[in-house]
Design an enzyme around this catalytic site. Structure first.
Site, PDB file in Angstrom:
ATOM      1  N   LYS A 107      -2.226  21.579  27.680  1.00 21.51           N
ATOM      2  CA  LYS A 107      -2.456  20.786  26.463  1.00 21.51           C
ATOM      3  C   LYS A 107      -1.400  19.694  26.419  1.00 21.51           C
ATOM      4  CE  LYS A 107      -5.357  20.904  22.998  1.00 21.51           C
ATOM      5  NZ  LYS A 107      -6.723  21.457  22.953  1.00 21.51           N
ATOM      6  N   GLY A 219     -18.052  22.966   7.475  1.00 16.98           N
ATOM      7  CA  GLY A 219     -17.931  21.782   8.325  1.00 16.98           C
ATOM      8  C   GLY A 219     -19.296  21.174   8.561  1.00 16.98           C
ATOM      9  N   GLY A 221     -19.339  18.398  11.101  1.00 20.34           N
ATOM     10  CA  GLY A 221     -18.941  17.436  12.127  1.00 20.34           C
ATOM     11  C   GLY A 221     -19.645  17.736  13.435  1.00 20.34           C
ATOM     12  N   ASN A 222     -18.993  17.386  14.534  1.00 18.77           N
ATOM     13  CA  ASN A 222     -19.635  17.511  15.849  1.00 18.77           C
ATOM     14  C   ASN A 222     -20.120  18.935  16.126  1.00 18.77           C
ATOM     15  OD1 ASN A 222     -18.774  18.303  18.940  1.00 18.77           O
ATOM     16  ND2 ASN A 222     -20.047  16.487  18.798  1.00 18.77           N
TER      17      ASN A 222
END
Ligand code: NAD
Length: 428
Positions: A107, A219, A221-222
């Site tokens: 990351k 949510g 979103g995507n």
């Protein structure tokens, strides 16, 4: 300690220690797995638009590369910390291992807020990040991707800088590229679809037919949008979704007893997944509080927004009708709340299995980029379904055999695969 405020790296290490204990891992293996193999912290000097120089702080953490090149996003965030990146890199290791893709966990990040940066300044940060780390990442070593507040354009600047430094074409260096320049078909759908592939398999185990179930989603979103799309195609009914309202600075839930209409809601949703409240009301949606999504009398809950949403404060609001929770978001359930879900007997598909469709498709992008030969959308979805389904089945069979909950079974499989690879290489 309040279960809403905790250090993510300490939490990740505690999880790792607990499973290492169950597996009876040797001390050296435990010590190796609970810390990142390598960390890079560096300064990125940028000429700002006002003519002044500014130094940004950048990171890359490679938690474990025993099973293959590192994989993991780069986050741009004003509150980024090395501990968050360490934790996320460890979770990437387990996520790649549980879906059995030949990659390790990494990351990266930069402390910055893209909202306050011009496109030119963002480009300078992207190129500067690559210049600092170009010799320690690459298509066969460590492959970055977009994450919070980074996007396809930024990945392309990073690729361009990497290719300029190394003097060649290396499209497999980075994923999340635009489709026109080496991105994979199906990436935008992959995480949400992956969640529903695992939901489909869990419903078989629970002897439920998708068309007889209802769901509430946090949510829009995507992840949430594509999860809802595929779940609707399977005949399921979503009665409630929630999202953040920028203007009101609060979350709202949108309820329709007979099921929300995805296409109708998408028309009144901004690019950040915020639904226009007044227009939704005009379309006959009931507007409820931000928390209302968790209280619905449904069969399935899909948290697909943020971390730390199912906590000791909210877990008892979950209706007795709920049989399945599929964690689309990363870390939506705190460890204390997770214990309560176990007592309630709710089947949980843990985040690093449920939302692994995204990294699996990124792996497909890397493979296609390295070959410089690209697959059709149907081919990508077929391969994604196969990977997600077989990962779910392995975890669930192991859970049944060892009488474990799904999260513990998934961790046990992932950590033992990584430990085995380290042993096989003679590292521990
Ligand atoms: P996104 O930014 O596209 O959407 C986030 C949604 O959550 C928006 O609709 C926003 O309004 C809503 N939201 C924000 N705060 C909220 C609140 N307090 N209550 C209710 N809704 C709220 O993000 P995404 O890509 O869909 O990611 C969602 C989660 O899934 C994150 O935890 C992310 O880390 C995780 N995830 C995403 C992917 C991916 O490929 N996109 C992969 C793995 C995991």
């Amino acid at each position: 300690m309040n279960d809403k405020a905790y250090n993510p790296f300490e939490a990740a290490q505690t999880q790792c220690d607990e499973i290492a204990e169950v597996l009876g891992l040797e001390t050296a293996t435990r010590d190796f797995l609970r810390e990142p193999m390598r960390e890079y912290q560096f300064s990125i000097p940028v000429h700002m638009d006002d003519g002044k120089m500014k130094i940004f702080r950048g990171f890359r953490v490679q938690h474990n590369l025993a099973r293959g090149p590192g994989k993991g996003g780069i986050r741009f965030h004003p509150q980024e910390t090395i501990d968050t990146i360490r934790a996320l890199s460890m979770w990437m290791t387990w996520k790649c291992a549980v879906v059995d893709i030949p990659l390790g966990g990494s990351k990266g990040g930069v402390i910055c807020d893209p909202h306050n940066l011009s496109a030119r300044e963002q480009e300078q940060i992207c190129r500067g990040w690559v210049r600092q780390i170009a010799r320690d990442v690459g298509p066969y070593l460590d492959v970055p991707a977009p994450d919070v507040m980074t996007n396809a354009q930024m990945m392309l600047w990073m690729l361009d800088e990497f290719e300029a430094i190394h003097g060649g074409k290396y499209p497999g260096f980075i994923t999340g590229k635009p489709i026109s320049v080496g991105g994979s078909q199906g990436r935008k759908e992959a995480t949400g679809y992956g969640v529903i592939f695992t939901v489909r398999e869990a419903l078989k185990e629970l002897n439920l037919k998708p068309e007889n179930t209802s769901t509430s989603v946090q949510g829009f979103g995507n992840v949430a949008q594509f999860a809802i799309q595929l779940y609707n195609q399977m005949g399921g009914k979503v009665v409630c979704v929630s999202c953040w309202d920028q203007k009101e600075n609060q979350a709202n839930s949108f309820y329709k007893k007979d099921g929300i209409d995805l296409d109708e809601l998408l028309k009144i949703t901004d690019p950040f997944g915020g639904i226009e409240k007044d227009k939704a009301r005009d379309l006959g949606y009931e507007i409820l509080s931000g928390d209302a999504w968790i209280e619905q009398d449904v069969d399935i809950l899909i948290p697909a927004a943020l971390e730390n949403q199912i906590t000791t404060d909210t877990v008892d609001k979950i209706s007795k009708s709920v049989k399945l929770i599929a964690e689309g978001a990363n870390g939506p359930t705190t460890p204390k709340a997770d214990k309560i879900l176990k007592e309630k007997g709710i089947f949980v598909i843990p985040d690093f299995l449920a939302n692994a469709g995204g990294v699996t498709c990124s792996y497909f992008e890397q493979v296609q980029s390295n070959m410089n030969y690209y697959w059709s959308k149907d081919e990508v979805f077929g391969k994604l379904d196969e990977k997600m389904t077989s990962a779910f089945i392995s975890v669930s069979e192991f859970a049944q055999k060892r009488k474990l909950h799904m999260r513990d079974a998934a961790y046990t499989i992932a950590i033992s695969r990584v430990a085995q690879a380290c042993r096989d290489r003679g590292w521990v």
